[in-house]
Write an enzyme that holds these catalytic residues in place. Structure first.
Site, short mmCIF file in Angstrom:
data_model
loop_
_atom_site.label_atom_id
_atom_site.label_comp_id
_atom_site.label_asym_id
_atom_site.label_seq_id
_atom_site.Cartn_x
_atom_site.Cartn_y
_atom_site.Cartn_z
N LEU A 14 4.77 10.63 5.05
CA LEU A 14 3.83 9.51 5.00
C LEU A 14 3.27 9.25 6.39
O LEU A 14 3.53 8.23 7.03
CB LEU A 14 4.53 8.25 4.46
CG LEU A 14 4.61 8.16 2.95
CD1 LEU A 14 5.38 6.94 2.51
CD2 LEU A 14 3.24 8.17 2.31
N HIS A 15 2.49 10.22 6.87
CA HIS A 15 1.86 10.14 8.18
C HIS A 15 0.40 10.54 8.03
O HIS A 15 0.04 11.24 7.10
CB HIS A 15 2.55 11.09 9.17
CG HIS A 15 3.99 10.71 9.39
ND1 HIS A 15 4.36 9.66 10.18
CD2 HIS A 15 5.13 11.22 8.89
CE1 HIS A 15 5.68 9.55 10.17
NE2 HIS A 15 6.17 10.48 9.39
N ALA A 16 -0.41 10.07 8.94
CA ALA A 16 -1.82 10.44 9.01
C ALA A 16 -2.54 10.26 7.67
O ALA A 16 -2.52 9.18 7.10
CB ALA A 16 -1.97 11.85 9.55
#
Length: 93
Positions: A14-16
Site C-alpha cells: 500500500l504505497h504510491a
C-alpha cells in the site's frame, strides 16, 4: 460492525499508486472505513494514514466499517486490495 481481512496483493504494497487508488475508492464510498494492521488503525480515506501502516506485499490488513452500506463497501475494497494494482497500471498504459 462489519469487518474483512485481506492480503495486500500489490507488488509495492500500500504505497504510491496502489495507496492512492485505494484511498480514492474508500473516499467515494460514503461509508467510514478503518484499515487496521496489528494495533494501528487509520481511516481508509487518509492517504497519510494508509501510507503510515507500511503494509507491504503479502501483509494481512483488516477493514472495518459500520452503518448502512458497510458490507458492500468492504466487499468493494477487499476486491481492490486483492488485485495487484501495480500490474493494473501496466495494463492501463
Amino acid at each position: 460492525m462489519a469487518h474483512r481481512t485481506v492480503v495486500v496483493a500489490s507488488a509495492s504494497g500500500l504505497h504510491a499508486r496502489p495507496a492512492k487508488v485505494f484511498v480514492q475508492a474508500a473516499a467515494r464510498l460514503g461509508v467510514p472505513v478503518t484499515v487496521r494492521l496489528g494495533e494501528k488503525a487509520v481511516p481508509a480515506k487518509s492517504m497519510l494514514g494508509v501510507l503510515s501502516l507500511g503494509a507491504v506485499h503479502g501483509t494481512e490488513v483488516t477493514l472495518e466499517a459500520d452503518g448502512p452500506g458497510a458490507e458492500e463497501a468492504l466487499d468493494s475494497l477487499v476486491a481492490l486490495l486483492s488485485r495487484d494494482l501495480d500490474a493494473d497500471e501496466a495494463l492501463d498504459a
